[in-house]
Write a protein that holds these residues in place. Sequence first.
Motif, mmCIF file in Angstrom:
data_model
loop_
_atom_site.group_PDB
_atom_site.id
_atom_site.type_symbol
_atom_site.label_atom_id
_atom_site.label_comp_id
_atom_site.label_asym_id
_atom_site.label_seq_id
_atom_site.Cartn_x
_atom_site.Cartn_y
_atom_site.Cartn_z
ATOM 1 N N LEU A 95 0.826 -1.205 0.000
ATOM 2 C CA LEU A 95 0.000 0.000 0.000
ATOM 3 C C LEU A 95 0.861 1.256 0.000
ATOM 4 O O LEU A 95 0.678 2.162 -0.828
ATOM 5 N N VAL A 96 1.820 1.318 0.916
ATOM 6 C CA VAL A 96 2.649 2.515 1.019
ATOM 7 C C VAL A 96 3.502 2.691 -0.236
ATOM 8 O O VAL A 96 3.638 3.792 -0.766
ATOM 9 N N SER A 97 4.073 1.576 -0.741
ATOM 10 C CA SER A 97 4.875 1.659 -1.963
ATOM 11 C C SER A 97 4.040 2.170 -3.124
ATOM 12 O O SER A 97 4.486 3.029 -3.904
ATOM 13 N N HIS A 98 2.816 1.635 -3.224
ATOM 14 C CA HIS A 98 1.939 2.059 -4.320
ATOM 15 C C HIS A 98 1.588 3.542 -4.199
ATOM 16 O O HIS A 98 1.624 4.278 -5.198
ATOM 17 N N ILE A 134 10.866 1.295 4.397
ATOM 18 C CA ILE A 134 11.540 1.413 3.091
ATOM 19 C C ILE A 134 10.760 2.318 2.137
ATOM 20 O O ILE A 134 11.327 3.271 1.588
ATOM 21 N N PRO A 135 9.447 2.074 1.926
ATOM 22 C CA PRO A 135 8.724 2.994 1.025
ATOM 23 C C PRO A 135 8.639 4.413 1.584
ATOM 24 O O PRO A 135 8.626 5.382 0.817
ATOM 25 N N ALA A 136 8.605 4.573 2.917
ATOM 26 C CA ALA A 136 8.576 5.921 3.497
ATOM 27 C C ALA A 136 9.885 6.657 3.205
ATOM 28 O O ALA A 136 9.882 7.853 2.871
ATOM 29 N N VAL A 137 11.000 5.962 3.326
ATOM 30 C CA VAL A 137 12.304 6.575 3.008
ATOM 31 C C VAL A 137 12.377 6.908 1.526
ATOM 32 O O VAL A 137 12.917 7.961 1.131
ATOM 33 N N ILE A 184 4.722 8.173 7.765
ATOM 34 C CA ILE A 184 4.703 7.375 8.985
ATOM 35 C C ILE A 184 3.422 7.627 9.778
ATOM 36 O O ILE A 184 2.841 6.697 10.357
ATOM 37 N N ARG A 185 2.957 8.880 9.820
ATOM 38 C CA ARG A 185 1.722 9.188 10.540
ATOM 39 C C ARG A 185 0.530 8.452 9.928
ATOM 40 O O ARG A 185 -0.323 7.947 10.642
ATOM 41 N N ARG A 186 0.504 8.394 8.617
ATOM 42 C CA ARG A 186 -0.609 7.688 7.952
ATOM 43 C C ARG A 186 -0.555 6.190 8.279
ATOM 44 O O ARG A 186 -1.586 5.573 8.572
ATOM 45 N N VAL A 187 0.652 5.623 8.262
ATOM 46 C CA VAL A 187 0.802 4.201 8.593
ATOM 47 C C VAL A 187 0.395 3.955 10.045
ATOM 48 O O VAL A 187 -0.309 3.004 10.362
ATOM 49 N N ALA A 188 0.851 4.841 10.942
ATOM 50 C CA ALA A 188 0.534 4.685 12.360
ATOM 51 C C ALA A 188 -0.970 4.786 12.586
ATOM 52 O O ALA A 188 -1.531 4.054 13.432
ATOM 53 N N GLN A 198 12.222 15.356 6.089
ATOM 54 C CA GLN A 198 11.739 14.862 7.374
ATOM 55 C C GLN A 198 10.220 14.965 7.456
ATOM 56 O O GLN A 198 9.549 14.096 8.010
ATOM 57 N N ARG A 199 9.684 16.078 6.877
ATOM 58 C CA ARG A 199 8.236 16.259 6.935
ATOM 59 C C ARG A 199 7.516 15.234 6.060
ATOM 60 O O ARG A 199 6.457 14.717 6.444
ATOM 61 N N ILE A 200 8.087 14.952 4.885
ATOM 62 C CA ILE A 200 7.493 13.932 4.021
ATOM 63 C C ILE A 200 7.521 12.577 4.707
ATOM 64 O O ILE A 200 6.534 11.831 4.715
ATOM 65 N N LEU A 201 8.677 12.244 5.321
ATOM 66 C CA LEU A 201 8.804 10.974 6.038
ATOM 67 C C LEU A 201 7.791 10.898 7.174
ATOM 68 O O LEU A 201 7.119 9.881 7.368
#
Length: 812
Positions: free
Chosen positions: A708-711, A795-798, A738-742, A731-734
């Motif tokens: 999902l995140v990669s897509h 990995i996709p977040a980075v 991460i906030r969406r995943v959390a 950092q803000r993009i990361l």
Amino acid sequence: MTNLMQDIRYALRQLRKSLGFAFTVILTLALSVGVATAVFCVIDAVILRPLPYAHQEKIVSVESRSRSGYQQPASWPSFQDERKQVSNFAAFAGYWDYNKLTLQTPSGDTVALSSVGATDNFFQVFGVQPILGRTFMPGEEEEGKNDLVVLSNEVWQQHFNGDRGILNKAVRLNGKPYLVIGVMPAGFRFPLNMRDAVYTPIHIDQPWMKGRGNHWLRTIARVKDGITIEQAQADLSQVFSNLGKAYTTDEGRTVRLQELAQNIDSKSKGPLWTLLGAVLAVLAIGCVNVAGLLLGRGIKREREMAMRVAVGAGRQRLVLQLLTEGLVLATLGAIGGVGLSWLLLTLMRTFLVHALARGADVQLNWTVLAAAVAVAAVTSLIASLYPALRLSGVDPNHALKAGGSAGTQRGQSRLRSSFVITQVALTLVLLVVAGLLLRVVSRYRHADLGFDPTHIVTEQISLSPVKYQGRDLIGDFYRPLEDRIRHLPGVQAAGLINILPIDNYGSNSDIHIAGQPPYPPNLEMLAEGRMVSAGYFDVMGILLHGGRKLSPGIDRPENVGASVVINDAFVKKFIPAGLDPTSQRIDDADKKEEWTRIVGVVGNVRQDIYDQPLAERDWLMDEVPLMRRTENLSSMVLLVRTSGDPKLVIPAVRSIMHDLDPTVPFEEPRTMMDVVAETLVFERMESWLFGIFAGLALALAMVGLYGLVSHEVEQGTRDIGVRMALGATRQRILSMVIRRVAWMLGVGIGVGLLLTLAARQVIGMVIYFDAQKEAGSFAILSLLLIAAGLLAATIPAVQAASVEPMKALRSE
């Protein structure tokens, strides 16, 4: 048909172009279908498949209970009265399956076999005819007419090579000739967990046959046609009531009938249905995962589909082609799933055979294979349906204008997020059950048994009563066996016992201490009883708390009254405070001088791993009179404690036994750790399977989250580039990703906790839990799931934070 073949060829070409996607979907389907097929095999064999008997709905197990409410088999005199007086049964039979018999095979080897001693009408209960010869005739349970044997199919094939000429020939069982009168068909077994059994008419020593207080005979029956089980229950209950009025030993005894099909593996059926629920959860996770993968791939193909619509392709044609792709994936997934299920069943075989009465019948068959293919097809079609309908309905103008932003709409994002939340919620439920089961198994395995099970190996010994008739089997076999084993390198102690603790309960009887007030009429005060050698206590490391240990030099067969050592539980139950236990006697004989003397008190040993230690008394086998030794001591268990690996002494023990008596079969030795593990075999199987399911669910959920995140990163590259061009930091993009995943993980865990609480009654079939007491465990598992989810998204977040703005904008 032409269109179908074209669609299949096109689907294969498309999958070859996306090998990574195809591999992930096929692997997901194979894992999901594989575990489902394995569990379907178990449920088919244990619950759904009919028993190998005629009219199984009429066959009932007869469970009788004492006036105190504990399960108590029939005595021989009571059984005979019951059989004569009942009127609603076509057959009312008794059987005894506690002992093994030694068989001298045609090759000259001696093997130990399970045996069922039964009344002459035993086979009438099951309505199954032998493939050779006959079964028992009326009157063949009587002494002098009962040296007959019916072979199970397994024994006939394994030890007589299926020789049809064995009929009406004599074979030696326990050294005594028995006439083979029949061979049962393949698949017939009773009890169902006996796979190498021989069936003989009952052979029981006369003292056990005469006493109404000797409860040892199990009962099985078949209800008459036209009679309900309720009517049969009323009939038998009236007989029990009549016997209770006629004999004080039968007073207060009750009886309950239960369909045999319901009684077999009754304790495991609830957990197995719960296990099926866990499998459906894994299937749901797999289905959601595949749907997410197909939806993500479909978004990438929107422009392709738009072009096809633009040139005239109909919606129905597109749906059929996409569903065909799903069926191709399902076929490949089903092949992998069947292979995985075969591997799982092979690995589980030991668990299944020991944990379930019909565990040996669990195998892949055409019914289950058809179910596996159907499950794979349905899973794939359900997962393919929405993406297919969605893609076939794409507006070509919108899709062609959307370019790289296709698939970034809020509705699609919410749908994919719901997939992940569903996976996380179901994964948490499975993790909770697996964690609770693992903790229960660990608690039992590390429970205080009253002895240290490490470094102890055991061997079942079955001596031929005929060979040792009139001989001193202690002096001729057991004593030299112990002496020679004690002198082996690495051996610390050796001993013998008739019934191994943890493996089984001992015999029990009412106990009354001389000089104490009589008990109330309806109160039964029972204690376990075992026969041991003097070395047994040293092997087990059982400490002496008072008095003395049993000694062959003191406790001799010519003594008028027997001597016993008792455990602390016995003292607590029977000896009033302030009295010296070693000064007490058990008034278990008519003459005072024959009362049993208590000479010592030892520590408690659990007879059953699930229960606290029961009151127990132990006799020294050397004190058994010579004339009764063959009767009481032919079957014993050897225990050997070593300083190192106990299995290393097995070859030497086998050699010593063969030197002393080549006719004694050498059965597979077991360490005491094995005994404990086998006792917990069903719990271990449950924890093992739920652990696999939870691990698989976690892996699928992490794959789904990663995908999902990669897509979203791939589809949102242009948006990320715009944000960064307008000043957003990496950092803000990361942090945004991460906030969406959390958020998804948090919602999924919340839903999972609610599901766990809502399904508490279903989970309770496997293991009971108190939600308040387990709050800490739930929190730990939730944190672990969050950590795994964040790791999967790293990995996709980075990658999202590493987007170069100018390249992202130029890519459009």
